[in-house]
Design a protein around this motif. Structure first.
Motif, mmCIF file in Angstrom:
data_model
loop_
_atom_site.group_PDB
_atom_site.id
_atom_site.type_symbol
_atom_site.label_atom_id
_atom_site.label_comp_id
_atom_site.label_asym_id
_atom_site.label_seq_id
_atom_site.Cartn_x
_atom_site.Cartn_y
_atom_site.Cartn_z
ATOM 1 N N LEU A 1 61.258 126.948 -4.622
ATOM 2 C CA LEU A 1 61.083 128.113 -3.749
ATOM 3 C C LEU A 1 61.987 128.144 -2.526
ATOM 4 N N VAL A 2 62.636 127.032 -2.232
ATOM 5 C CA VAL A 2 63.262 126.882 -0.924
ATOM 6 C C VAL A 2 64.286 127.970 -0.608
ATOM 7 N N ASP A 3 65.235 128.221 -1.502
ATOM 8 C CA ASP A 3 66.287 129.204 -1.216
ATOM 9 C C ASP A 3 65.717 130.606 -1.017
ATOM 10 N N ALA A 4 64.833 131.009 -1.925
ATOM 11 C CA ALA A 4 64.248 132.350 -1.833
ATOM 12 C C ALA A 4 63.405 132.481 -0.576
ATOM 13 N N PHE A 5 62.699 131.420 -0.224
ATOM 14 C CA PHE A 5 61.838 131.480 0.948
ATOM 15 C C PHE A 5 62.660 131.486 2.226
ATOM 16 N N SER A 6 63.746 130.725 2.236
ATOM 17 C CA SER A 6 64.623 130.689 3.394
ATOM 18 C C SER A 6 65.204 132.075 3.680
ATOM 19 N N ALA A 7 65.607 132.758 2.615
ATOM 20 C CA ALA A 7 66.156 134.113 2.774
ATOM 21 C C ALA A 7 65.079 135.071 3.272
ATOM 22 N N TRP A 8 63.858 134.920 2.786
ATOM 23 C CA TRP A 8 62.752 135.785 3.222
ATOM 24 C C TRP A 8 62.428 135.531 4.698
ATOM 25 N N HIS A 9 62.432 134.257 5.107
ATOM 26 C CA HIS A 9 62.109 133.910 6.496
ATOM 27 C C HIS A 9 63.102 134.540 7.477
ATOM 28 N N LYS A 10 64.348 134.657 7.091
ATOM 29 C CA LYS A 10 65.354 135.267 7.969
ATOM 30 C C LYS A 10 65.003 136.728 8.269
ATOM 31 N N LYS A 11 64.389 137.405 7.292
ATOM 32 C CA LYS A 11 64.004 138.800 7.477
ATOM 33 C C LYS A 11 62.618 138.926 8.100
ATOM 34 N N GLU A 12 61.757 137.948 7.828
ATOM 35 C CA GLU A 12 60.378 137.975 8.322
ATOM 36 C C GLU A 12 60.035 136.598 8.898
ATOM 37 N N PRO A 13 60.309 136.380 10.207
ATOM 38 C CA PRO A 13 60.141 135.058 10.829
ATOM 39 C C PRO A 13 58.712 134.538 10.848
ATOM 40 N N ARG A 14 57.735 135.381 10.572
ATOM 41 C CA ARG A 14 56.338 134.912 10.590
ATOM 42 C C ARG A 14 55.992 134.058 9.376
ATOM 43 N N VAL A 15 56.792 134.132 8.309
ATOM 44 C CA VAL A 15 56.446 133.402 7.093
ATOM 45 C C VAL A 15 57.126 132.031 7.091
ATOM 46 N N HIS A 16 56.367 131.035 6.654
ATOM 47 C CA HIS A 16 56.875 129.661 6.616
ATOM 48 C C HIS A 16 56.395 128.991 5.329
ATOM 49 N N LEU A 17 57.235 128.160 4.776
ATOM 50 C CA LEU A 17 56.869 127.345 3.620
ATOM 51 C C LEU A 17 56.753 125.897 4.078
ATOM 52 N N ILE A 18 55.590 125.293 3.846
ATOM 53 C CA ILE A 18 55.376 123.894 4.196
ATOM 54 C C ILE A 18 55.199 123.097 2.908
ATOM 55 N N ILE A 19 56.016 122.074 2.733
ATOM 56 C CA ILE A 19 55.872 121.151 1.601
ATOM 57 C C ILE A 19 55.245 119.876 2.148
ATOM 58 N N ILE A 20 54.123 119.483 1.602
ATOM 59 C CA ILE A 20 53.409 118.316 2.130
ATOM 60 C C ILE A 20 53.047 117.380 0.989
ATOM 61 N N GLY A 21 53.350 116.092 1.178
ATOM 62 C CA GLY A 21 53.023 115.131 0.135
ATOM 63 C C GLY A 21 53.789 113.838 0.292
ATOM 64 N N PRO A 22 53.392 112.817 -0.463
ATOM 65 C CA PRO A 22 53.996 111.492 -0.340
ATOM 66 C C PRO A 22 55.296 111.372 -1.131
#
Length: 325
Positions: free
Chosen positions: A200-221
């Motif tokens: 999801l990273v590339d698509a989400f990064s592009a979306w965040h540039k247009k909508e700064p309120r959205v964030h993707l958090i990856i959490i895990g070991p």
């Protein structure tokens, strides 16, 4: 009955949670059930010696290949719970498939989490069809849905004791979000190739540039060191994407509750990939369409209560355990 339960018990794995839950079912009806980590054993003879020394009367295991290969020298009755790796990965390897077939021949029963898993197993081992029982897993995190939406409903959160705020996390990370409600999309997974956390990273990064309120958090070991480095490098160059190390269970559950949506990604699990093909489009609709959001939450709760019942799972394993007597 004294029963040995073999499974992958390292903390980041879902197998550990599943094994602990099923072990509890078995012990609740008076049996002794001892959990042991598959990683402790190098050969089937070691397991055979343990069974003899500790006088185990039967064995239950998760993973037809990882666990089953350790029982080839044993004569005690056993049952097997298919792991996703069995059906999605190991079945493609001829040598592993041969070992799995030998294990199937001797097993008293097998458990598949889905009808699709059973169908795939039947294609390769039609002789075992009558032994395979389909029993979906119960929600990994409880019985009631969290405040967060789960795009692929893997589990739910109930324990209210821990608190977590993604708003505070973002501010501490230098992100200005005062007076702005952030939309946190949370991907929980061990950092390994098969979980594909970078999907999801590339698509989400592009979306965040247009909508700064959205964030993707990856959490895990960290599970695979080289791949973890790849993830760290990718996230570092992305916008609105963050990598968080693993957290204690209750804190993780609280983080999930404080998220807008929990997503799942996997190379080997086709359902995830299908959903994520239109991820951004659907996520935008979740944010803008309250009815759509509430409908998903309600339907997810209804589906879990109907198809992932704790009582049904418990009764299934009670009945199957009787086959080992």
């Amino acid at each position: 009955m004294k029963l040995l339960f073999l499974a992958c018990l390292s903390p980041p794995t879902g197998n550990r949670t599943t094994a602990q839950r099923i072990s509890g079912y078995i012990q609740s009806i008076g049996h002794v059930c001892i959990l042991r980590d598959i990683a402790e054993f190098k050969s089937s003879s070691q397991v055979s010696d343990l069974i003899t020394e500790e006088k185990f009367e039967a064995v239950l295991m998760i993973h037809l290949y990882k666990g089953g290969r350790l029982l080839l020298d044993s004569s005690v009755p056993y049952g097997v719970i298919f792991g996703g790796t069995d059906i999605n990965e190991d079945i493609k390897d001829e040598k592993k498939r041969e070992v799995m077939g030998a294990v199937l021949q001797k097993s008293r029963f097998l458990v598949a989490f889905t009808d699709q898993m059973k169908k795939i197993a039947e294609l390769h081992w039609p002789f075992a069809s009558s032994k395979i029982h389909v029993q979906p897993q119960v929600p990994r995190y409880g019985q009631k849905p969290p405040n967060a939406i789960t795009l692929q409903f893997q589990g739910v959160v109930t324990k209210p004791c821990a608190k977590f705020s993604w708003g505070e996390f973002l501010q501490n990370s230098g992100v200005h979000c005062k007076n702005i409600d952030p939309y946190i999309f949370l991907l929980v997974c061990g950092l390994r190739q098969v979980k594909d956390p970078l999907f999801l990273v590339d698509a989400f990064s592009a979306w965040h540039k247009k909508e700064p309120r959205v964030h993707l958090i990856i959490i895990g070991p960290e599970v695979e060191a080289a791949f973890t480095q790849q993830v760290e490098a990718k996230v570092k160059s992305a916008f609105g994407v963050y990598l968080v190390s693993e957290k204690p269970q209750e804190e993780l559950h609280a983080a999930m509750r404080d998220s807008f949506a929990v997503v799942n990604s996997s190379i080997s699990e086709g359902m995830s990939s299908t959903i994520l093909e239109e991820f951004v489009e659907l996520s935008k609709r979740l944010i803008s369409d309250t009815y759509f959001k509430e409908s998903i939450v309600a339907k997810a709760k209804e589906y879990v209560e109907k198809h992932h019942s704790w009582n049904t799972e418990r009764e299934t394993y009670w009945k199957l355990t009787a086959n080992l007597l």
